[in-house]
Write an enzyme that holds these catalytic residues in place. Structure first.
Site, short mmCIF file in Angstrom:
data_model
loop_
_atom_site.label_atom_id
_atom_site.label_comp_id
_atom_site.label_asym_id
_atom_site.label_seq_id
_atom_site.Cartn_x
_atom_site.Cartn_y
_atom_site.Cartn_z
N SER A 129 0.83 -1.20 0.00
CA SER A 129 0.00 0.00 0.00
C SER A 129 0.87 1.25 0.00
O SER A 129 1.97 1.27 0.58
CB SER A 129 -0.91 0.01 1.23
OG SER A 129 -1.52 1.27 1.41
N TYR A 154 -2.50 -0.14 9.96
CA TYR A 154 -2.64 -0.72 8.63
C TYR A 154 -1.33 -0.56 7.84
O TYR A 154 -0.81 -1.52 7.26
CB TYR A 154 -3.79 -0.06 7.88
CG TYR A 154 -3.85 -0.42 6.41
CD1 TYR A 154 -4.17 -1.72 6.01
CD2 TYR A 154 -3.57 0.52 5.43
CE1 TYR A 154 -4.22 -2.06 4.66
CE2 TYR A 154 -3.61 0.18 4.08
CZ TYR A 154 -3.93 -1.10 3.71
OH TYR A 154 -3.98 -1.44 2.38
#
Length: 337
Positions: A129, A154
């Site tokens: 990501s 995350y």
């Protein structure tokens, strides 16, 4: 040739599986239908894949964070490559339910690495990501940049995935490609992402929550461009030749940014949604949220140079395509209620 696709009921996973089927490959899809967002939407994606692939698409409902369940589900299944796109997504939700991220993104990554290792997979492509870049202010983000100051759990789990993958590439010479995705949108997208949320609000006359008073920029990337990059990566595994790869590794492991290379102002995105919907948005202007960053901007020179990746879809094209799909999907959903 058979490819195992994790997160097949997810947004990117569904599109990647569909593209593999379209070029004649067999696909084994796995997903566990977590209720993070609409389970009905996830089931609809799998139904579409079954309709497209017929007996070339096999699906197993299984939690890849559970090693025993994963092994049992795939016992006897044969596949030569893995596209690992399943994960617990979302920056903000990681503040509320951190253990879900450890289970799916940490334990799940190890389980997939072990699966690839013991099955002798020719290539493991996995999702990282753009969140790993944290609060970097120098733009655009380059895969060579340090990524050791994540501002959400995350992001930390995704950076941990990259480091664990490098360990397996070093110890077991497992060919791998990690893809740092930048704000993906398009048909069959996620209801928790900006393009869907904003479209839904505009179409139903609700105000849009706009953070940092609209002063944000994102490298919005249309799903077709993302899929092209995933398949190009899958088809060209990194060589175990001791040469430095994108991301700085000399093992058969590389990292690519995969984005649009063109950050858009959030208010410009809202304007495109208004035009596509034929309605004016109501704006609820708010301060920046914890875990968010002001701008994302992908330097894609590595994947462009290695694989010829070249995104072609601006938001002026991608947003109307999403809105058209959204209206058809909602009409079908309403008819089925």
């Amino acid at each position: 040739m058979t490819v195992l696709v994790t997160g097949a009921a997810g947004f990117i996973g569904m599109h990647v599986a569909a593209a593999l089927l379209a070029r004649g490959e067999r696909v084994i899809g796995i997903d566990n239908f977590t209720p993070y967002y609409s389970v009905a939407l996830k089931h609809a994606r799998i139904a579409a894949l079954r309709a497209q692939g017929g007996d070339r698409f096999v699906f197993h409902e299984v939690d890849f964070g559970d090693a025993d369940a994963l092994d049992a589900a795939l016992a006897g299944a044969e596949f030569d490559r893995i596209v690992h796109l399943g994960a617990q997504p979302g920056v903000r939700y990681s503040l509320e339910n951190p253990r879900a991220y450890v289970h799916s993104n940490i334990a799940g990554q190890v389980n997939m690495l072990e699966l690839a290792r013991h099955r002798g997979a020719a290539h493991l492509v996995y999702a990282s990501s753009s969140s790993v870049y944290g609060l970097r202010k120098d733009m655009p983000f380059r895969v060579e940049d340090r990524a050791d100051t994540p501002i959400s759990l995350y992001a930390a789990t995704k950076r941990a995935d990259e480091l664990m993958s490098e360990t397996y590439a070093h110890l077991f010479r497992l060919p791998q490609t990690g893809l740092r995705f930048f704000t993906v949108y398009g048909p069959w997208g996620r209801p928790d992402m900006a393009v869907w949320k904003f479209t839904d609000a505009v179409m139903n006359g609700r105000p849009i929550d706009v953070y940092n008073h609209g002063d944000m920029r994102r490298d919005f990337t249309y799903i077709d461009d993302i899929v092209a990059g995933v398949l190009a990566s899958l088809d060209h595994p990194p060589a175990d030749d001791g040469m430095v790869k994108a991301g700085g590794f000399t093992t058969p492991h590389r990292l690519y940014n995969i984005g649009n290379n063109r950050p858009e102002a959030l208010m410009d995105l809202i304007g495109e949604i208004e035009r596509a919907c034929g309605r004016t948005a109501k704006l609820n202007l708010l301060s920046m949220q914890d875990g968010d960053v002001y701008e994302t901007y992908a330097d894609i020179s590595a994947i462009a140079g290695d694989l010829g990746y070249a995104p072609t879809t601006p938001i002026a094209v991608g947003v109307p395509a999403f809105v058209d799909w959204y209206q058809r999907y909602e009409a079908c959903s309403d008819a089925g209620r």
